[in-house]
Every structure is written in structure tokens, then in C-alpha cells.
Design a protein around this motif. Structure first.
Motif, PDB file in Angstrom:
ATOM      1  N   ALA A   1       0.940  -1.281  -0.078  1.00 22.74           N
ATOM      2  CA  ALA A   1      -0.134  -0.050   0.113  1.00 22.74           C
ATOM      3  C   ALA A   1       0.932   1.266  -0.026  1.00 22.74           C
ATOM      4  O   ALA A   1       1.862   1.103   0.747  1.00 22.74           O
ATOM      5  CB  ALA A   1      -1.143   0.081   1.216  1.00 22.74           C
ATOM      6  N   PRO A   2       0.413   2.517  -0.502  1.00 22.10           N
ATOM      7  CA  PRO A   2       1.224   3.640  -0.672  1.00 22.10           C
ATOM      8  C   PRO A   2       1.151   4.012   0.853  1.00 22.10           C
ATOM      9  O   PRO A   2       0.396   3.854   1.680  1.00 22.10           O
ATOM     10  CB  PRO A   2       0.331   4.585  -1.358  1.00 22.10           C
ATOM     11  CG  PRO A   2      -0.477   3.733  -2.203  1.00 22.10           C
ATOM     12  CD  PRO A   2      -0.860   2.427  -1.437  1.00 22.10           C
ATOM     13  N   GLY A   3       2.080   4.803   1.183  1.00 25.70           N
ATOM     14  CA  GLY A   3       2.661   5.333   2.628  1.00 25.70           C
ATOM     15  C   GLY A   3       3.736   4.979   3.058  1.00 25.70           C
ATOM     16  O   GLY A   3       4.634   4.382   2.369  1.00 25.70           O
ATOM     17  N   PRO A   4       4.105   5.244   4.539  1.00 29.30           N
ATOM     18  CA  PRO A   4       5.216   4.991   4.970  1.00 29.30           C
ATOM     19  C   PRO A   4       5.517   3.665   5.161  1.00 29.30           C
ATOM     20  O   PRO A   4       6.999   3.312   5.508  1.00 29.30           O
ATOM     21  CB  PRO A   4       5.301   5.734   6.450  1.00 29.30           C
ATOM     22  CG  PRO A   4       3.723   5.708   6.564  1.00 29.30           C
ATOM     23  CD  PRO A   4       2.942   5.879   5.354  1.00 29.30           C
ATOM     24  N   THR A   5       4.744   2.553   5.022  1.00 35.39           N
ATOM     25  CA  THR A   5       5.149   1.383   5.334  1.00 35.39           C
ATOM     26  C   THR A   5       5.409   0.443   3.769  1.00 35.39           C
ATOM     27  O   THR A   5       6.019  -0.571   3.890  1.00 35.39           O
ATOM     28  CB  THR A   5       4.291   0.571   5.952  1.00 35.39           C
ATOM     29  OG1 THR A   5       3.142   0.363   5.243  1.00 35.39           O
ATOM     30  CG2 THR A   5       3.937   0.987   7.480  1.00 35.39           C
ATOM     31  N   ARG A   6       5.268   1.172   2.963  1.00 32.70           N
ATOM     32  CA  ARG A   6       5.315   0.442   1.405  1.00 32.70           C
ATOM     33  C   ARG A   6       6.731   0.015   1.219  1.00 32.70           C
ATOM     34  O   ARG A   6       8.033   0.854   1.603  1.00 32.70           O
ATOM     35  CB  ARG A   6       5.240   1.435   0.381  1.00 32.70           C
ATOM     36  CG  ARG A   6       5.431   0.932  -0.806  1.00 32.70           C
ATOM     37  CD  ARG A   6       4.685   1.640  -2.202  1.00 32.70           C
ATOM     38  NE  ARG A   6       4.934   1.261  -3.553  1.00 32.70           N
ATOM     39  CZ  ARG A   6       4.564   0.330  -3.981  1.00 32.70           C
ATOM     40  NH1 ARG A   6       3.705  -0.470  -3.589  1.00 32.70           N
ATOM     41  NH2 ARG A   6       4.877  -0.023  -5.407  1.00 32.70           N
TER      42      ARG A   6
END
Length: 320
Positions: A267-272
Motif C-alpha cells: 500500500a502507498p505510505g510510510p510502510t510501502r
């Protein structure tokens, strides 16, 4: 060393530590390097091809076929790491341009050809973003029958480097890494948790840099190329990095691994790009309410005998 050499194919984005891995691989008598495929990562793919051929030439390696592969990830734009590996992707050492040339087929074609032609199952060693490997697995699934294992440098159980939680190779092409994890063959994940720990002592680096042999001088310069005192990078000099993954092929007993479920955050975002490694001793509330998720088990490297791999690398490349 007993028995036949292990047939291996290395898929790389030759920057500094990929070069150290290649030098080790072509000099160890227990490894039969059948091909090397190149992918964008540490630098652009044409730079990776150039650097790979340069290392082979400096090492006096036999005529191993080298192929150009994907020039960008499956979805993301290419994002090179020249701030780590230099403008040329390999430490800006000023090495002469290679006279060798890549083969006239693409990386996926070469991978398929060499895997299917090998009389014994091949071990794949990706030390780069996994775009070429994902394209191979999706385009030519028949190769799985002649792959012994995939030992890939990528991922992290704990701390990332491209982001707080994501390691560069997986972060560069998370979808490709997700495809790899469903390959249906045994997989070893040689992640940052062990990658950072295998270091060549300063005295050995100095000896290599003073060697009369060009390939050893190159190795010493690569090991020393990012001095924390001048680069502002706290990473210690002397890191073998990707070369440790190749050491793990020839000496798997130097690793402590555990078979664990691993998935890639897409998923997009800081954990990608994070590799989510499930180390829980028992299922939790999520599984209680929604049922178990069928994540593939991966042999995740949790510890390494760093001195053992350093000694293995040094004695191999120096011919001791």
C-alpha cells in the motif's frame, strides 16, 4: 571442498557490494557461475552492465554471459542510489572501461535459457531489486522445476535503510518482491539484520588496497570508499554487504535462520516496501477473527557468524 560446484546465477545491480559479491563468486571453486543478469537499482541498468563487465574483467573471470535486464521497476520509476555508490555506481574509482560485451539477449531470456539448460538445479542469488526475477517467474513458470533455492539479499526483520522500515532492494520494487515470495521454491532472505554485520577489518582493507593485483586493489578501494569521517555516513567501512549472501550459498551453516511467514507491504505510505516477518509464537486476534492468512514460509536470516564469512571471503578472493 567435496562434490560438484553449485550452479548459480547472480542477478545484480552492480554497485560497490555487488562487485565484492561477484569477485567472490567467480573465485570460489565451489560455485559454477552460469550467468549474471543486470537490473536497475544502485545505478541505471546500462551502468550496471558496465560495472558488472568491469568487475569480471578486473578479476580475470571466464567468459560468463552477462545480460541487460529491466531498466525500471514494474510500477515505480527508477530510483538509483548514487549517493551511496558514487556517480558511476561503483565508488567512482576511475576503472578502465571494459572490453567485454553483454550477450545479445535480454536478462529474462538468459535466465530461462541457463536455468533450463543446467544439468543440476540452479541456485538464484538476487542481490538487487527483484524486477528481473519477477518477470522471469511470471513469463516462464516452467523454470521453477530446475531452481534449487533462491537466496536473495533484501528485506529486513527490524530496521530498514531506504525508509525506517523498508530495505532498498524491496522498496525499489515491492511488487516484484511480492512475486518472488510466491515462487514455490525454497527461499532464504538475507536481510539487513545480517547484511550490516559482516565487516572486513581495517588492516585487511589496507592490505588489499596495497596489493599488486588489480582486482584486489579494486576490492580494497571498494571496501574503503565511504569513510564515515569524510562522507557523513555512519555505516562502517569494510562492509561486505551483498557478498555475504553469496557466502551463505557456499556456507549456509554460517547463518542462523528460521522458517517464518513473510509478506511485502504494497500500500502507498510510510510502510510501502516493508517485509513483514511474523515472529509471533502463536496466532493472534486477527487470525482468531478472520482466519489464518496463507503466507509463504521463508528461511529468514536472524543471525550470522560474521567472522566466519569475513574469513571465507578474504581467503577466497586472495587465493589463500
Amino acid at each position: 571442498m567435496t562434490g560438484q560446484p553449485i550452479p548459480v546465477i547472480i542477478d545484480c545491480d552492480t554497485g560497490v557490494d555487488d562487485a565484492l559479491a561477484l569477485l567472490f563468486a567467480v573465485r570460489h571453486p565451489g560455485l559454477d557461475v552460469r550467468a549474471i543478469t543486470c537490473v536497475a537499482g544502485n545505478t541505471d541498468v546500462d551502468g550496471v552492465v558496465r560495472n558488472t563487465l568491469t568487475v569480471l574483467e578486473q578479476a580475470g573471470a571466464p567468459g560468463i554471459p552477462v545480460a541487460r535486464g529491466a531498466e525500471r521497476p514494474l510500477i515505480e520509476p527508477v530510483r538509483v542510489a548514487r549517493h551511496v555508490h558514487g556517480a558511476d555506481g561503483m565508488g567512482d574509482l576511475g576503472l578502465p572501461a571494459p572490453t567485454r560485451r553483454p550477450v545479445d539477449v535480454d536478462a529474462v531470456t538468459l535466465l530461462r535459457r541457463e536455468i533450463l539448460a543446467s544439468p543440476r538445479p540452479v541456485t538464484l542469488v538476487p542481490t538487487a531489486p527483484l524486477t528481473n526475477i519477477a518477470l522471469l517467474l511470471r513469463t516462464h513458470p516452467e523454470v521453477v522445476g530446475n531452481i534449487e533455492r533462491i537466496v536473495f539479499m533484501g528485506g529486513a526483520v527490524e530496521t530498514g535503510n531506504a525508509t525506517p522500515v523498508a530495505e532498498f532492494n524491496v522498496w525499489h520494487d515491492p511488487e516484484a518482491a511480492a512475486v518472488l515470495l510466491t515462487a514455490g521454491v525454497p527461499i532464504t532472505m538475507y536481510g539487513l539484520d545480517v547484511f550490516r554485520r559482516v565487516l572486513v577489518p581495517a588492516a585487511d582493507v589496507a592490505r588489499l588496497r596495497a596489493s599488486p593485483e588489480p582486482s584486489l586493489r579494486m576490492a580494497g578501494a571498494l571496501l574503503a570508499h565511504r569513510d564515515p569521517a569524510t562522507s557523513g555516513d555512519p555505516t562502517p567501512t569494510g562492509g561486505l554487504g551483498d557478498a555475504g549472501a553469496v557466502c551463505a550459498v557456499i556456507d549456509p551453516a554460517g547463518l542462523t535462520t528460521a522458517p517464518l511467514p513473510v509478506e511485502v507491504a504494497l500500500a502507498p505510505g510510510p510502510t510501502r516496501g516493508q517485509t513483514i516477518v511474523d515472529r509471533r509464537p502463536r496466532p493472534g486476534e486477527s487470525e482468531h477473527h478472520h482466519g489464518p492468512r496463507a503466507q509463504p514460509l521463508v528461511d529468514v536470516a536472524l543471525d550470522v557468524d560474521a567472522d566466519r564469512y569475513t574469513h571465507l571471503w578474504l581467503t577466497t578472493v586472495e587465493g589463500a
